[in-house]
Design an enzyme around this catalytic site. Structure first.
Site, PDB file in Angstrom:
ATOM      1  N   HIS A 161       0.814  -1.234   0.000  1.00 28.74           N
ATOM      2  CA  HIS A 161       0.000   0.000   0.000  1.00 28.74           C
ATOM      3  C   HIS A 161       0.839   1.272   0.000  1.00 28.74           C
ATOM      4  CE1 HIS A 161      -3.994  -1.836   0.599  1.00 28.74           C
ATOM      5  NE2 HIS A 161      -3.240  -2.842   0.985  1.00 28.74           N
ATOM      6  N   ASP A 371       3.454   9.657  -1.144  1.00 30.13           N
ATOM      7  CA  ASP A 371       2.230   8.994  -0.691  1.00 30.13           C
ATOM      8  C   ASP A 371       1.927   7.837  -1.625  1.00 30.13           C
ATOM      9  OD1 ASP A 371      -0.157   8.601   0.697  1.00 30.13           O
ATOM     10  OD2 ASP A 371      -0.570  10.753   0.800  1.00 30.13           O
TER      11      ASP A 371
HETATM   12  P1  ADP Z   1      -3.286   7.045   4.701  1.00 30.67           P
HETATM   13  O1  ADP Z   1      -3.656   5.660   4.224  1.00 30.67           O
HETATM   14  O2  ADP Z   1      -1.826   7.337   4.627  1.00 30.67           O
HETATM   15  O3  ADP Z   1      -3.836   7.387   6.036  1.00 30.67           O
HETATM   16  P2  ADP Z   1      -5.188   8.089   2.698  1.00 30.67           P
HETATM   17  O4  ADP Z   1      -5.437   9.489   2.242  1.00 30.67           O
HETATM   18  O5  ADP Z   1      -5.000   7.116   1.605  1.00 30.67           O
HETATM   19  O6  ADP Z   1      -3.945   8.128   3.691  1.00 30.67           O
HETATM   20  O7  ADP Z   1      -6.415   7.579   3.558  1.00 30.67           O
HETATM   21  C1  ADP Z   1      -6.841   8.277   4.684  1.00 30.67           C
HETATM   22  C2  ADP Z   1      -8.287   7.899   4.996  1.00 30.67           C
HETATM   23  O8  ADP Z   1      -8.551   8.354   6.311  1.00 30.67           O
HETATM   24  C3  ADP Z   1      -9.285   8.593   4.087  1.00 30.67           C
HETATM   25  O9  ADP Z   1     -10.329   7.679   3.781  1.00 30.67           O
HETATM   26  C4  ADP Z   1      -9.805   9.770   4.908  1.00 30.67           C
HETATM   27  O10 ADP Z   1     -11.164  10.098   4.679  1.00 30.67           O
HETATM   28  C5  ADP Z   1      -9.648   9.259   6.327  1.00 30.67           C
HETATM   29  N1  ADP Z   1      -9.335  10.369   7.245  1.00 30.67           N
HETATM   30  C6  ADP Z   1      -8.358  11.287   7.120  1.00 30.67           C
HETATM   31  N2  ADP Z   1      -8.408  12.166   8.137  1.00 30.67           N
HETATM   32  C7  ADP Z   1      -9.419  11.804   8.920  1.00 30.67           C
HETATM   33  C8  ADP Z   1      -9.957  12.317  10.131  1.00 30.67           C
HETATM   34  N3  ADP Z   1      -9.456  13.386  10.754  1.00 30.67           N
HETATM   35  N4  ADP Z   1     -11.015  11.672  10.659  1.00 30.67           N
HETATM   36  C9  ADP Z   1     -11.534  10.576  10.050  1.00 30.67           C
HETATM   37  N5  ADP Z   1     -11.060  10.049   8.916  1.00 30.67           N
HETATM   38  C10 ADP Z   1     -10.015  10.641   8.350  1.00 30.67           C
HETATM   39  O1  F6P Z   2      -1.077   3.935   4.329  1.00 30.99           O
HETATM   40  C1  F6P Z   2      -0.459   2.960   5.073  1.00 30.99           C
HETATM   41  C2  F6P Z   2      -1.173   2.633   6.380  1.00 30.99           C
HETATM   42  O2  F6P Z   2      -0.512   1.552   6.982  1.00 30.99           O
HETATM   43  C3  F6P Z   2      -2.641   2.297   6.174  1.00 30.99           C
HETATM   44  O3  F6P Z   2      -2.849   0.981   5.754  1.00 30.99           O
HETATM   45  C4  F6P Z   2      -3.201   2.622   7.518  1.00 30.99           C
HETATM   46  O4  F6P Z   2      -4.582   2.878   7.488  1.00 30.99           O
HETATM   47  C5  F6P Z   2      -2.444   3.848   7.896  1.00 30.99           C
HETATM   48  O5  F6P Z   2      -1.178   3.737   7.255  1.00 30.99           O
HETATM   49  C6  F6P Z   2      -2.345   4.023   9.418  1.00 30.99           C
HETATM   50  O6  F6P Z   2      -1.335   3.231   9.922  1.00 30.99           O
HETATM   51  P1  F6P Z   2      -1.269   2.539  11.343  1.00 30.99           P
HETATM   52  O7  F6P Z   2      -1.909   1.200  11.217  1.00 30.99           O
HETATM   53  O8  F6P Z   2       0.186   2.470  11.613  1.00 30.99           O
HETATM   54  O9  F6P Z   2      -2.011   3.410  12.326  1.00 30.99           O
END
Ligand code: ADP
Ligand code: F6P
Length: 498
Positions: A161, A371
């Site tokens: 991922h 990212d």
């Molecule tokens: P990562 O996997 O690195 O966290 P992504 O942008 O791919 O980043 O996914 C983040 C997910 O978490 C998205 O579905 C987004 O809507 C959710 N998210 C981000 N910030 C918040 C928050 N403050 N509260 C709830 N959900 C959140």
């Molecule tokens: O984007 C990578 C990731 O490991 C996601 O799969 C996961 O939702 C997010 O980072 C948060 O990570 P953690 O499980 O370390 O809180």
């Protein structure tokens, strides 16, 4: 057993979270993307609960069997917080921070992968028809090989991922060969973009003399072949669009519009992670307000930061730095009697509220330094397209999503000095980008959505609204169904149907 082949997902975390009201399905990209596939196949999920408490085998709202892998606090500290988050995470995000190399963490990583293999094997063995074993992410790179060596009869898939770094960076790991060999235990290895997949294949070619790479396939000395493919993860657009139509979301959006009035609203939604470029975004805004006094009081950045990995010093440090920057900008540029330029919220937020912010925002700033994909960008595009909004997505060229959302305004978040203003784009970009935002994501789907054309990225652009808000572009101007929502399903491919 008849019916569809069962899928067993093996990921670091179970798709559940402990709340004061009990165990609930967790939110987040992985769960959202996998849920429809797993529920259709009566699947199971193996993972760590993230809690000291024993989780249940079933949680209401999730038709999945859950199998917890118990990890001791020492193992969590060394395998998860150590090797996964402080060695692999920064290395795979192009050294945004220096990775820490610690042999005891590596040993813990090996031990944890063996525990996951034991749990998955115990689930597979009693079944007459072997399930598909689907291993996820950088925490479990040794697992495919361990499963195969443990005599698994299943088809093994592996998906990463995060980005896969350039081989020169990956080569810094003393255990580079073991990790590649671990992943090559799978039959099929998946990545978000062609670039990550090509990096992986190049790493195999340069670092494993015993294998040969032909096209997208790695041939091993024992005669096995491992195929690689590109599958960008996406969001469940149909669900999001349904939710946008809920009266609660419309009410919240109307209230937010009243609060913000004619100001241009820029939005950042991120886990509070040093890879997301939140500081760079704030500095760009500070430079803009420094140079353009006329904009003070006319633009607001809403930054929603989700608490993340707070046990680790780097994450506590980035929080302090972000909050200092917010305080500094608000201290410098708040005009007497006017709203602050940065409205900052450090919390997890219900999806309905997040959607209201996506609908409100004139500009979404996704300025990741690196990212794997970035689902926030896709969520924003779906919301704007579904309501025929004219919002602008400013997207880092270093986010995997930039390969698909080709109508976004690309930016280089390292180029803070280059911040500039521009007039907002009014083309129906959101509709075109929405197609990419809501494609299906499943191990059996094959289309790759990699766009080969690269555009020249601009410095980090901050765009300004050129005309006041009116009911015409609100998408929520009247009670009932938001404008543009009806029929959106006809125009947008849904995540399940394409
Ligand atoms: P990562 O996997 O690195 O966290 P992504 O942008 O791919 O980043 O996914 C983040 C997910 O978490 C998205 O579905 C987004 O809507 C959710 N998210 C981000 N910030 C918040 C928050 N403050 N509260 C709830 N959900 C959140
Ligand atoms: O984007 C990578 C990731 O490991 C996601 O799969 C996961 O939702 C997010 O980072 C948060 O990570 P953690 O499980 O370390 O809180």
């Amino acid at each position: 057993m008849t019916g569809p082949t069962q899928i067993v997902v093996i990921a670091n975390r179970l798709p559940i979270a402990r709340t004061p009201g009990g165990w609930r399905p967790a939110s987040g990209g992985l769960v959202t993307a996998l849920r429809p596939v797993l529920e259709a196949s009566r699947g199971a999920w193996v993972g760590w609960s993230g809690s000291k408490e024993e989780p249940p085998a079933h949680v209401s709202g999730l038709s999945l069997d859950l199998r917890a892998v118990p990890l001791s606090p020492r193992l969590v500290a060394a395998y998860y917080q150590g090797f996964s988050n402080q060695t692999l995470w920064p290395l795979f995000h192009d050294l945004v921070h220096q990775p820490i190399i610690d042999r005891s963490w590596w040993e813990a990583y090996e031990g944890a992968n063996e525990l996951f293999a034991g749990a998955a094997g115990a689930l597979e063995r009693p079944r007459r028809q072997p399930p598909v074993l689907w291993v996820h992410d950088y925490h479990l790179m040794l697992l495919p090989r361990l499963l195969r060596r443990g005599g698994s009869r299943s088809r093994i898939l592996y998906f990463l991922h995060t980005p896969f770094p350039a081989p020169e960076l990956f080569a810094r790991l003393p255990w580079r060969a073991e990790l590649l060999q671990g992943v090559l235990g799978a039959d099929l290895v998946g990545f978000h973009t062609d670039m990550y997949r090509e990096n992986f294949l190049r790493a195999c070619r340069y670092l494993l003399p015993e294998v040969s790479v032909e096209g997208d396939t790695v041939r091993l000395p024992d005669g096995r072949s491992v195929r690689s493919s590109t599958h960008p993860i996406s969001v469940d657009a149909r669900e999001l669009i349904k939710k946008i139509g809920e009266p609660r979301v419309q009410r919240q959006t109307r209230r937010l519009r009243e609060q913000f009035g004619s100001r241009t609203v820029m939005l950042g939604v991120d886990r509070l992670d040093y890879t997301k470029g939140i500081l760079q975004r704030l500095r760009a805004l500070e430079l803009l307000l420094e140079r353009r006094a006329d904009l003070r009081g006319r633009v607001t950045l809403v930054q929603i930061a989700e608490p993340s990995r707070y046990e680790e010093p780097r994450y506590r440090q980035i929080r302090v730095e972000v909050e200092q920057a917010v305080g500094r900008i608000n201290g410098r540029f708040t005009e007497p009697g006017r709203a602050v330029p940065v409205r900052y919220m450090y919390r997890s937020m219900p999806l309905s509220r997040l959607l209201s912010y996506y609908l409100l925002a004139d500009v979404a700033l996704v300025t990741s330094l690196k990212d794997g994909m970035n689902l926030v960008a896709k969520e924003y595009v779906v919301c704007q397209a579904a309501t025929q909004g004219s919002g602008v997505l400013v997207l880092s060229e270093f986010a995997g999503a930039s390969q698909e959302l080709t109508q976004a305004v690309l930016c280089n978040p390292f180029d803070e000095e280059g911040s500039r203003t521009g007039s907002r784009r009014r083309s129906p970009w959101a509709k075109q980008s929405a197609g990419a935002a809501c494609r299906p994501w499943a191990p059996t789907s094959t289309p790759t959505m990699f766009s080969r054309g690269r555009r020249r990225p601009s410095p980090m652009p901050l765009l300004l609204k050129s005309e006041p808000k009116g009911p015409d572009r609100s998408g929520c101007s009247s009670p009932g169904t938001p404008r543009g929502l009806r029929g959106a399903g006809d125009r947008l491919p849904t995540p399940l149907s394409e």
